[in-house]
Write an enzyme that holds these catalytic residues in place. Structure first.
Site, PDB file in Angstrom:
ATOM      1  N   GLU A 117      59.434  81.742  35.125  1.00 53.92           N
ATOM      2  CA  GLU A 117      59.444  82.937  35.973  1.00 53.92           C
ATOM      3  C   GLU A 117      60.704  83.023  36.830  1.00 53.92           C
ATOM      4  O   GLU A 117      60.936  84.023  37.509  1.00 53.92           O
ATOM      5  CB  GLU A 117      58.204  82.985  36.865  1.00 53.92           C
ATOM      6  CG  GLU A 117      56.910  83.249  36.091  1.00 53.92           C
ATOM      7  CD  GLU A 117      56.999  84.463  35.176  1.00 53.92           C
ATOM      8  OE1 GLU A 117      57.235  85.565  35.679  1.00 53.92           O
ATOM      9  OE2 GLU A 117      56.838  84.292  33.959  1.00 53.92           O
ATOM     10  N   ASP A 170      95.858 100.320  24.413  1.00 51.11           N
ATOM     11  CA  ASP A 170      96.631 100.908  25.513  1.00 51.11           C
ATOM     12  C   ASP A 170      95.700 101.174  26.682  1.00 51.11           C
ATOM     13  O   ASP A 170      94.568 101.602  26.511  1.00 51.11           O
ATOM     14  CB  ASP A 170      97.282 102.209  25.053  1.00 51.11           C
ATOM     15  CG  ASP A 170      98.322 101.953  23.975  1.00 51.11           C
ATOM     16  OD1 ASP A 170      98.550 102.849  23.148  1.00 51.11           O
ATOM     17  OD2 ASP A 170      98.895 100.857  23.955  1.00 51.11           O
TER      18      ASP A 170
HETATM   19  C1  9D3 Z   1      57.977  89.038  32.178  1.00 51.34           C
HETATM   20  C2  9D3 Z   1      58.358  88.201  33.353  1.00 51.34           C
HETATM   21  N1  9D3 Z   1      58.827  89.058  34.435  1.00 51.34           N
HETATM   22  C3  9D3 Z   1      57.693  89.408  35.303  1.00 51.34           C
HETATM   23  C4  9D3 Z   1      57.967  90.621  36.108  1.00 51.34           C
HETATM   24  C5  9D3 Z   1      59.866  88.427  35.238  1.00 51.34           C
HETATM   25  C6  9D3 Z   1      60.949  87.770  34.461  1.00 51.34           C
HETATM   26  C7  9D3 Z   1      61.207  86.441  34.659  1.00 51.34           C
HETATM   27  C8  9D3 Z   1      62.226  85.814  33.951  1.00 51.34           C
HETATM   28  C9  9D3 Z   1      61.729  88.477  33.561  1.00 51.34           C
HETATM   29  C10 9D3 Z   1      62.746  87.834  32.844  1.00 51.34           C
HETATM   30  C11 9D3 Z   1      62.995  86.518  33.050  1.00 51.34           C
HETATM   31  C12 9D3 Z   1      64.092  85.833  32.312  1.00 51.34           C
HETATM   32  N2  9D3 Z   1      65.332  86.623  32.320  1.00 51.34           N
HETATM   33  C13 9D3 Z   1      66.501  86.117  32.659  1.00 51.34           C
HETATM   34  O1  9D3 Z   1      66.609  84.945  32.947  1.00 51.34           O
HETATM   35  C14 9D3 Z   1      67.656  86.989  32.732  1.00 51.34           C
HETATM   36  C15 9D3 Z   1      67.811  88.383  32.467  1.00 51.34           C
HETATM   37  C16 9D3 Z   1      66.880  89.391  31.999  1.00 51.34           C
HETATM   38  O2  9D3 Z   1      65.705  89.160  31.693  1.00 51.34           O
HETATM   39  N3  9D3 Z   1      67.352  90.667  31.897  1.00 51.34           N
HETATM   40  C17 9D3 Z   1      68.635  91.029  32.173  1.00 51.34           C
HETATM   41  N4  9D3 Z   1      69.519  90.135  32.600  1.00 51.34           N
HETATM   42  C18 9D3 Z   1      69.098  88.839  32.734  1.00 51.34           C
HETATM   43  S1  9D3 Z   1      70.057  87.588  33.259  1.00 51.34           S
HETATM   44  C19 9D3 Z   1      68.865  86.467  33.168  1.00 51.34           C
END
Ligand code: 9D3
Length: 245
Positions: A117, A170
């Protein structure tokens, strides 16, 4: 530039960075790349890198101490004057070319890839300088984001791309979408290469390409044009594009 990636999946970074432009830049020692696994900095016998969230709820949270010690190891290993620690997360500022151009002047970039998370908020507060996101979609962890950042920055380092590289266009094309490209054969079914590209008039070709770039940018990404100052010739080319199409 030296890249350090703090990750539970170091092979994901090392296996993917050996290709293409980044692979060449690492080979030529124009950039450096090291990986740091928080699991190697755990102090308990189970080598735990994550734990259950205070307050309850689904999923796990990456623990402060192994992350902090991994970042510290990366910092101690390099001692660069201008070093930045960036945590990659969906809560971060969306990455843009100008943000990356800015950071490409630094000598060390420590990228922290989260899993589960995310990380204990106190890790972000205590040691991270910035928080970056790829955009508004969900991926499973920060490793792919770290690879995107490494690729995009490496291309910006002087000498990495050849002078004839198509990516080194360019500067007057900056901020516009690309014009359409064609190669042999001249005809595919009913579809032919635009005549202007076949006549060898390089001035006319250059104008046509600029017009296509302007027109396509207006049609597909009008937001990009709002932030761009067009000269008189470009305004005329765009006006003509609107009339043709
Ligand atoms: C489904 C889980 N989510 C609950 C609201 C939270 C969540 C936690 C961890 C969503 C994605 C992540 C893991 N994502 C990344 O580590 C991440 C990420 C992304 O998910 N989207 C855009 N850029 C990035 S940079 C790192």
């Amino acid at each position: 530039m030296h890249f350090d990636v703090v990750t539970l999946f170091p092979e994901m970074i090392l296996d993917s960075s050996g290709y293409g432009v980044t692979g060449k830049a690492i080979e030529n020692k124009v950039v450096g790349l090291s990986v740091w696994n928080p699991r190697d900095y755990t102090q308990d016998k189970h080598r735990s890198v994550d734990d259950r969230p205070y307050g309850g709820g689904p999923g796990m949270v990456m623990k402060y101490q192994p992350l902090f010690d991994a970042v510290n190891a990366a910092q101690s290993n390099n001692k660069a004057a201008d070093s930045k620690v960036v945590y990659l997360s969906p809560q971060g500022k969306q990455i843009t070319q100008s943000l990356l151009l800015d950071i490409s002047q630094s000598s060390q970039l420590i990228l922290v890839a989260g899993r589960y998370e995310g990380v204990d908020e106190r890790f972000i507060d205590s040691i991270c300088d910035e928080e970056w996101s790829l955009g508004d979609y969900v991926i499973s962890g920060g490793e792919l984001a770290a690879l995107v950042v490494i690729d995009a920055i490496t291309r910006l380092i002087p000498g990495v791309l050849g002078d004839d590289d198509s990516a080194k266009q360019d500067s007057y094309m900056d901020g516009l979408l690309d014009y359409p490209h064609f190669t042999r054969p001249e005809q595919i079914g009913l579809s032919s290469v635009p005549k202007v590209l076949m006549n060898g008039n390089h001035c006319e070709i250059k104008q046509w390409r600029m017009q296509q770039a302007l027109g396509r940018t207006e049609l597909r990404r009008p937001d990009l044009l709002k932030n761009k100052e067009l000269n008189a010739e470009q305004i005329a080319l765009l006006e003509e594009f609107r009339n043709i199409n």
